[in-house]
Design a protein around this motif. Structure first.
Motif, PDB file in Angstrom:
ATOM      1  N   VAL A   1     -12.540   2.655   7.202  1.00  0.00           N
ATOM      2  CA  VAL A   1     -11.266   2.119   7.083  1.00  0.00           C
ATOM      3  C   VAL A   1     -10.933   3.051   5.869  1.00  0.00           C
ATOM      4  CG1 VAL A   1      -9.771   0.148   6.559  1.00  0.00           C
ATOM      5  CG2 VAL A   1     -11.756  -0.155   8.012  1.00  0.00           C
ATOM      6  N   PHE A   2      -9.634   3.653   5.969  1.00  0.00           N
ATOM      7  CA  PHE A   2      -8.699   4.470   5.153  1.00  0.00           C
ATOM      8  C   PHE A   2      -7.412   3.846   4.763  1.00  0.00           C
ATOM      9  CE2 PHE A   2     -11.194   8.522   6.160  1.00  0.00           C
ATOM     10  CZ  PHE A   2     -12.421   8.076   5.452  1.00  0.00           C
ATOM     11  N   THR A   3      -7.192   3.650   3.360  1.00  0.00           N
ATOM     12  CA  THR A   3      -5.957   3.173   3.180  1.00  0.00           C
ATOM     13  C   THR A   3      -5.061   4.085   2.317  1.00  0.00           C
ATOM     14  OG1 THR A   3      -6.471   2.274   1.117  1.00  0.00           O
ATOM     15  CG2 THR A   3      -6.659   0.896   3.111  1.00  0.00           C
ATOM     16  N   ALA A   4      -3.687   4.158   2.403  1.00  0.00           N
ATOM     17  CA  ALA A   4      -2.740   4.949   1.403  1.00  0.00           C
ATOM     18  C   ALA A   4      -1.628   4.465   1.255  1.00  0.00           C
ATOM     19  CB  ALA A   4      -2.580   6.303   2.419  1.00  0.00           C
ATOM     20  N   SER A   5      -0.878   4.892   0.115  1.00  0.00           N
ATOM     21  CA  SER A   5       0.649   4.306  -0.043  1.00  0.00           C
ATOM     22  C   SER A   5       1.476   5.345   0.030  1.00  0.00           C
ATOM     23  CB  SER A   5       0.428   3.872  -1.548  1.00  0.00           C
ATOM     24  OG  SER A   5      -0.482   2.837  -1.833  1.00  0.00           O
ATOM     25  N   GLY A   6       2.787   5.034   0.230  1.00  0.00           N
ATOM     26  CA  GLY A   6       3.848   5.756   0.394  1.00  0.00           C
ATOM     27  C   GLY A   6       4.259   6.378   1.894  1.00  0.00           C
TER      28      GLY A   6
END
Length: 667
Positions: free
Chosen positions: A97-102
């Motif tokens: 599971v990878f997350t990111a912002s923007g």
């Protein structure tokens, strides 16, 4: 189902939680605008550079996952307002599971999917409990307050909801709907007065049908048997009774407006639901097969029995074949009489034929105010249903007896004063015409006194249809057994029941409201959720497979034989294709060595997949046979003459040279 989840192969014993490297980099995944699940290809350089195993420590798993996330982010051009990928959790050795912002999740999926190392990427979506509450406006009711409009009832479709408060006999249909709302291949036959196919809540629910009413006077539609099973109305006037045109079986008790009985029964079973209109049916995904067997003043046994057979797909002389055989037959009808007679032309024989054809028969107990169950509800093999009040005790009008299989809501008013609405009616579809039907009418029974065991039976029929929807192979006996085992115990008290007596075996006296027992009202109160859950459990199966004996290379194909306890066909496969191959149930020998064959059975809607069974045997080389040279000895045999000559030749070569040779004619 209780929850919907995105299912991925979990190759690790448990998910490996990825913890942030330090407090400075700690980020709650919920604060990120994007969250995705990424699975890398097995041969991806990122995976091969550092293998993650099931025994990986938390810290090491975190480092490996973050290294892969960083590399993926760099290759896919994360910069500017989009913060780099952060590893949040590992599901197996190459799924994270990878997350990111923007950036939002959909845009992140599109970007990461372009990377050559990514095998799969999807949004890590949220799922919620799916307990279904139909949006049909008449389902909810008005919280016990009488409606101001013409449609609806104070408590809506109380009989379908989960038991709560004083309402204990409701069947918890939403719990069953979590698993299924029915499938269109399951057909429920409604043997009744016919159905108004033009009702908006039934128009799309009907398949085929037939009119069995063979008496022109009582048919009410001017015709005899035909394929039009629409209800023309069954009203009876005093003039018709007085004139004798309807036969001696009609009396002043039959005088009244059209009942639209079959339309009411059909709506309870399968009214189109969750469509923002009207009511919800118990099994709105199934189809209704209307079989008209009742007209003015009821119907004849011969028409009913012919209708039962035809509905189940059994050939009936003079009638076309039914292209839509029913799996459930609902008979909200009956009368006095016993079921002792046997042989052709009797209910016993008809019921046996229908069950043998694979159908289940549900019959209303009758409304004899506590007296014995009527015919055909008292016949062996049917599921006879008695009626309950909202509070769980037997409703006053319902019949009872040892023939009852189970009990279900039948409706009751509570309010008995004039001008007060019925609080617990069986809300269903109807037509508002008093004699002839109003075309395309959106009529519902509303808060009028709509009750009877006629409406208990279709509730059970609907649940049986849901059970068959999750397990098509269920037999009538299995359905009955599950309904009994999953029923809820009868109540023995409750609000407003202080003066209620216990039910006893039927006798000559009327027996009104009473507390049910298992000898008078069946196994218990119908529980739709529990019944469908039990039907969903598949039966285990095992494989018997002995395997062939050892073989010699060069022989013909070897036949395989085995069986599954379910009776389903086995599938054979070779586990050693270098030494043997399998086609169907035949093994071909390829090379010397060990041949391993596996028998498997994947299961179906009724049976779990079986545990595969493997068997091995040895393939040996064919024996080498030396070839015989010369003579008739054949293939590699040495003749005695040849050996003697070889010995003599050897002696001549080794003879001393000084010895005189023997010549012909010498001394």
């Amino acid at each position: 189902m209780k929850y919907l989840m995105l299912v991925l192969p979990l190759l690790l014993g448990s998910a490996l939680a990825v913890q942030p490297a330090s407090a400075a980099t700690t980020t709650d995944a919920t604060s990120d605008s994007a969250r995705v699940i990424v699975r890398f290809k097995a041969a991806a350089p990122s995976v091969r550079a550092k293998i993650m195993s099931a025994q990986e420590s938390r810290a090491s798993a975190k480092d490996i996952a973050q290294t892969r996330a960083t590399g993926l982010g760099m290759r896919t051009g994360f910069s500017g307002t989009v913060k780099g990928l952060r590893a949040y959790r590992s599901l197996d050795e190459r799924t994270h599971v990878f997350t990111a912002s923007g950036i939002d999740s959909a845009a992140l999926v599109k970007r990461l999917a372009q990377d050559s190392e990514v095998e799969m990427v999807v949004i890590d979506g949220r799922r919620r409990h799916t307990a279904l509450t139909p949006n049909d406006p008449l389902y909810a009711g008005f919280g016990g307050i009488a409606p101001t409009a013409g449609n609806g009832s104070a408590n809506g479709q109380w009989y379908l909801k989960a038991p709560a408060g004083e309402v204990v006999s409701s069947i918890n249909a939403p719990g069953a709907w979590d698993r299924t709302t029915g499938v269109s291949s399951v057909v429920v036959a409604v043997l009744d007065t016919g159905v108004r196919k033009d009702h908006p809540d039934l128009a799309g629910q009907i398949v085929g049908g037939y009119d069995m009413v063979s008496n022109a006077a009582t048919a009410g539609d001017g015709g005899l048997r035909d394929e039009d099973a629409a209800d023309p109305g069954d009203y009876v006037t005093q003039a018709e009774v007085n004139g004798g045109t309807l036969g001696s079986g009609c009396s002043a008790e039959d005088v009244g407006s059209s009942s639209w009985h079959g339309t009411r029964v059909s709506g309870l079973i399968a009214a189109a639901s969750n469509n923002g209109q009207g009511i919800a049916g118990v099994a709105w995904g199934v189809k209704i097969l209307p079989v008209r067997v009742l007209g003015k003043c009821g119907g004849y046994d011969s028409d009913i029995m012919a209708g039962m057979k035809w509905a189940a797909g059994i050939a009936v002389p003079g009638l076309p074949t039914n292209p839509n055989p029913a799996k459930v037959l609902n008979l909200s009808l009956g009368g006095t009489g016993t079921c002792s007679a046997t042989g052709s032309g009797t209910y016993r024989d008809t019921i046996n034929q229908v069950i043998a054809a694979g159908a289940t028969i549900v019959v209303a107990a009758g409304n004899s105010y506590g007296k014995e169950v009527g015919l055909p509800g008292n016949c062996p093999g049917v599921i006879a249903v008695t009626g309950l009040r909202h509070a769980g005790d037997k409703v006053a009008f319902s019949s009872l007896g040892s023939e009852i299989a189970i009990s279900a809501p039948a409706g009751n008013c509570v309010n008995t004063a004039s001008n007060l609405p019925c609080l617990y009616p069986m809300l269903s579809t109807t037509n508002r015409g008093t004699t002839n039907p109003i075309p395309n009418d959106e009529g519902y029974t509303n808060s009028s006194a709509s009750y009877g065991t006629s409406f208990s039976a279709p509730i059970v029929s609907g649940v049986a249809a849901l059970m068959i929807s999750v397990r098509p192979s269920l037999t009538s006996a299995e359905i009955l057994s599950i309904l009994k085992k999953t029923s809820r115990p009868f109540v023995a008290g409750g609000p407003g029941t202080a003066a209620v007596a216990q039910c006893v075996a039927p006798n000559a006296s009327e027996q009104t409201e009473c507390f049910c027992t298992t000898s008078t009202c069946g196994a218990g109160m119908l529980d739709a959720a529990a019944a469908v859950a039990a039907a969903s459990v598949k039966t285990a199966q095992t494989i018997s497979f002995s395997g062939p004996a050892d073989q010699v290379l060069g022989g013909s194909g070897v036949s395989l034989a085995g069986s599954a306890s379910s009776g389903l066909a086995l599938v054979f496969a070779s586990g050693t294709p270098a030494t043997c191959t399998v086609s169907g149930s035949t093994v071909s020998l390829v090379a010397v060595g060990t041949c391993t064959v596996t028998a498997s059975q994947a299961g179906d809607s009724s049976f779990e997949a079986a545990a595969p069974v493997s068997r091995s045997f040895t393939i040996a080389a064919a024996p080498v046979v030396a070839a015989e040279s010369g003579g008739g000895g054949g293939g590699g045999a040495f003749s005695g003459l040849w050996v003697a000559m070889l010995g003599f030749s050897t002696w001549l070569l080794r003879r001393p040279s000084g010895l005189p040779s023997r010549r012909a004619g010498g001394a």
